[in-house]
Design a protein around this motif. Structure first.
Motif, mmCIF file in Angstrom:
data_model
loop_
_atom_site.group_PDB
_atom_site.id
_atom_site.type_symbol
_atom_site.label_atom_id
_atom_site.label_comp_id
_atom_site.label_asym_id
_atom_site.label_seq_id
_atom_site.Cartn_x
_atom_site.Cartn_y
_atom_site.Cartn_z
ATOM 1 N N ASN A 277 0.822 -1.208 0.000
ATOM 2 C CA ASN A 277 0.000 0.000 0.000
ATOM 3 C C ASN A 277 0.857 1.258 0.000
ATOM 4 O O ASN A 277 0.497 2.265 -0.620
ATOM 5 N N GLU A 278 1.981 1.212 0.713
ATOM 6 C CA GLU A 278 2.876 2.374 0.739
ATOM 7 C C GLU A 278 3.367 2.730 -0.652
ATOM 8 O O GLU A 278 3.331 3.896 -1.063
ATOM 9 N N GLN A 280 2.107 1.791 -3.580
ATOM 10 C CA GLN A 280 0.987 2.157 -4.443
ATOM 11 C C GLN A 280 0.551 3.601 -4.202
ATOM 12 O O GLN A 280 0.386 4.387 -5.148
ATOM 13 N N LEU A 281 0.383 3.979 -2.945
ATOM 14 C CA LEU A 281 -0.074 5.331 -2.627
ATOM 15 C C LEU A 281 1.030 6.365 -2.795
ATOM 16 O O LEU A 281 0.750 7.555 -2.986
ATOM 17 N N TRP A 282 2.280 5.919 -2.718
ATOM 18 C CA TRP A 282 3.402 6.812 -3.007
ATOM 19 C C TRP A 282 3.312 7.305 -4.450
ATOM 20 O O TRP A 282 3.493 8.500 -4.735
ATOM 21 N N VAL A 284 0.586 7.474 -6.350
ATOM 22 C CA VAL A 284 -0.573 8.370 -6.455
ATOM 23 C C VAL A 284 -0.244 9.740 -5.882
ATOM 24 O O VAL A 284 -0.568 10.785 -6.483
ATOM 25 N N THR A 285 0.412 9.761 -4.722
ATOM 26 C CA THR A 285 0.727 11.016 -4.047
ATOM 27 C C THR A 285 1.652 11.882 -4.883
ATOM 28 O O THR A 285 1.411 13.083 -5.065
ATOM 29 N N GLY A 325 -0.765 1.747 -8.685
ATOM 30 C CA GLY A 325 -0.771 3.166 -8.346
ATOM 31 C C GLY A 325 -1.073 4.034 -9.558
ATOM 32 O O GLY A 325 -1.846 4.999 -9.485
ATOM 33 N N ASN A 328 -4.715 3.891 -10.423
ATOM 34 C CA ASN A 328 -5.645 4.473 -9.461
ATOM 35 C C ASN A 328 -6.486 5.557 -10.142
ATOM 36 O O ASN A 328 -5.972 6.326 -10.958
ATOM 37 N N CYS A 447 1.968 8.864 2.659
ATOM 38 C CA CYS A 447 1.074 9.196 1.555
ATOM 39 C C CYS A 447 -0.087 10.037 2.047
ATOM 40 O O CYS A 447 -0.516 9.910 3.190
ATOM 41 N N VAL A 449 -2.995 9.842 0.637
ATOM 42 C CA VAL A 449 -4.197 9.052 0.393
ATOM 43 C C VAL A 449 -4.188 7.861 1.339
ATOM 44 O O VAL A 449 -3.190 7.183 1.456
ATOM 45 N N CYS A 450 -5.270 7.604 2.005
ATOM 46 C CA CYS A 450 -5.298 6.483 2.953
ATOM 47 C C CYS A 450 -6.649 5.809 2.914
ATOM 48 O O CYS A 450 -7.658 6.468 2.881
#
Length: 450
Positions: A277-278, A280-282, A284-285, A325, A328, A447, A449-450
């Motif tokens: 998740n880190e 993936q959201l990295w 996106v961020t 990511g 997304n 991130c 996004v959570c």
């Protein structure tokens, strides 16, 4: 399996002369000892939570063999090897007892990420912040496998209150989850930007996220574009391998059947799952924080290159996390950015997306993995999904008998993890410390996004 002397064995031997009887006893007991030695050597390190039991068993066996050797001299030859195994396990147990006294820091976001990771045990302790309604906090020290009930009791003692309290997991989006009293390993199961709050039931609606939970407000494009995609992918793989290598096979069982049933932690597995998740959201961020169109195009190209290198390194966990990511909705809806992406990169990204095709039970991904030789970092969320479906779709007991077919299917998934780690990871590339610090900072960013 401890041996209590030759009498029980001799009583079951065929009638014959005393030398024949002793030879039979020597042969039988030697086979048992060799079996135990082979088992302790091959599988002793897979019992980190039962070290004391293993140690006591080997010590009792050693004392019994010493006693038997007075009547069966042939057993004396096996005493040195057995004694060496007892000493080895005693030293390991002593060292592990010293290790678990060191407070864990793996859940922080600081420079300790540069340190080599060590497996986390249920007996390890952790310092952790538990927040109150007004965003003040109290720091507690509890075993990692402590239940929610024990955590609440510790917090209540710290706050000096005897009123009933709830332990609540609060995400950066404001989502609240009341943790059950028997839940364990709650520290490692928090979301990326999640925090623990303690409050009364009538105060739950008033809980608000901390300012720090909102994540970064600026991207790292300035420093990110200066880094080699190949080096960054390699360092991500090194970091992911350390996490993956710390995951004990038993944690897959605990996670599938329920941690609370075993009172064991799954912290190593939780951290590795959270890593997906880190990453993936990295992605996106970083893309969403980039304001300039041209820079966003460069970012997409960079991430596609990093994903390609992760795939070359057989780091499928981060590879698919990066691809997800970019898929997304927050990123895929940036139509102007995707339009300006060169067709060559669009084609590569399309090939990557095809590996994520869930049809026919993720056939494309499974065929790809089947062609790879270890070491491999697999897509752990899919392995967990396989075990969960097997567990929930099949009864453990059928007519009061163990469903061994279900256990074989679960064992097949565990063997996949063992196979992926059956060969050591290659030696790391030597890079300068400033570069390593920069790579670590980028790989471990929180991130928004959570």
């Amino acid at each position: 399996m401890a041996l209590e002397g030759p009498t029980p064995v001799c009583a079951q031997t065929p009638q014959g002369s005393e030398p024949d009887t002793l030879d039979y006893a020597l042969s039988s007991k030697s086979r048992v000892i060799r079996l135990v030695l082979q088992w302790a050597c091959s599988h002793g390190d897979q019992l980190p939570e039962e070290e004391q039991v293993l140690r006591a068993f080997l010590e009792e066996l050693y004392m019994s063999v010493c006693k038997d050797s007075k009547l069966i001299p042939g057993l004396t030859e096996m005493l040195p090897e057995l004694g060496k195994m007892v000493k080895h396990n005693s030293e390991d147990a002593d060292s592990s007892q010293k290790k678990h006294k060191v407070l864990l820091r793996q859940f922080s976001m600081g420079d300790e990420r540069l340190q080599k990771r060590q497996p986390i045990r249920s007996s390890d302790e952790i310092l952790f912040k538990v927040y109150c309604l007004d965003h003040t906090y109290t720091t507690i020290r509890v075993p990692l496998a402590a239940s929610v009930r024990e955590v609440i009791s510790t917090v209540a003692d710290k706050l000096g209150t005897d009123q009933d309290l709830l332990l609540v997991s609060l995400s950066s989006a404001g989502d609240k989850t009341v943790l059950k009293p028997d839940d364990v390993s709650v520290f490692s199961t928090l979301s990326i930007n999640g925090r623990l709050f303690v409050c009364h039931r009538d105060q739950m609606d008033s809980l608000t996220p901390l300012p720090e939970q909102e994540g970064p407000s600026l991207g790292t494009m300035g420093s990110f574009e200066l880094m080699s995609s190949k080096d960054l992918a390699y360092q991500m793989t090194v970091y992911d391998w350390e996490l993956f290598n710390c995951v004990h096979e038993h944690e897959l069982i605990y996670h599938t059947f329920g941690r609370h049933k075993f009172r064991k932690t799954t912290a190593n597995l939780d951290l590795f799952l959270r890593r997906f998740n880190e990453v993936q959201l990295w992605v996106v961020t970083e893309v969403c924080l980039c304001a300039q169109l041209s820079k966003r195009v460069q970012l997409l190209k960079k991430f596609i290159k990093i994903a390609a290198h992760c795939k070359e390194n057989k780091n499928l966990n981060s590879f698919l996390a990066i691809v997800m990511g970019m898929g997304n909705p927050a990123v895929s809806r940036l139509s102007q950015t995707w339009e300006k992406l060169p067709s060559k990169f669009k084609k590569v990204y399309g090939e990557f997306e095809s590996l994520m095709d869930p049809s026919r039970n993720h056939r494309a991904y499974r065929l790809t993995v089947a062609k790879l030789d270890p070491p491999v970092i697999p897509l752990m969320p899919l392995l967990i999904k396989d075990m969960t479906f097997t567990h929930e779709g099949n009864k453990t007991l059928v007519d009061s008998l163990v469903n061994f077919e279900k256990m074989r299917m679960i064992a097949d998934t565990v063997r996949t993890v063992r196979y992926c780690r059956s060969q050591p990871f290659s030696k790391p590339i030597l890079i300068s410390m400033p570069q390593r610090l920069l790579l670590s900072a980028v790989c471990s960013r929180s991130c928004c996004v959570c």
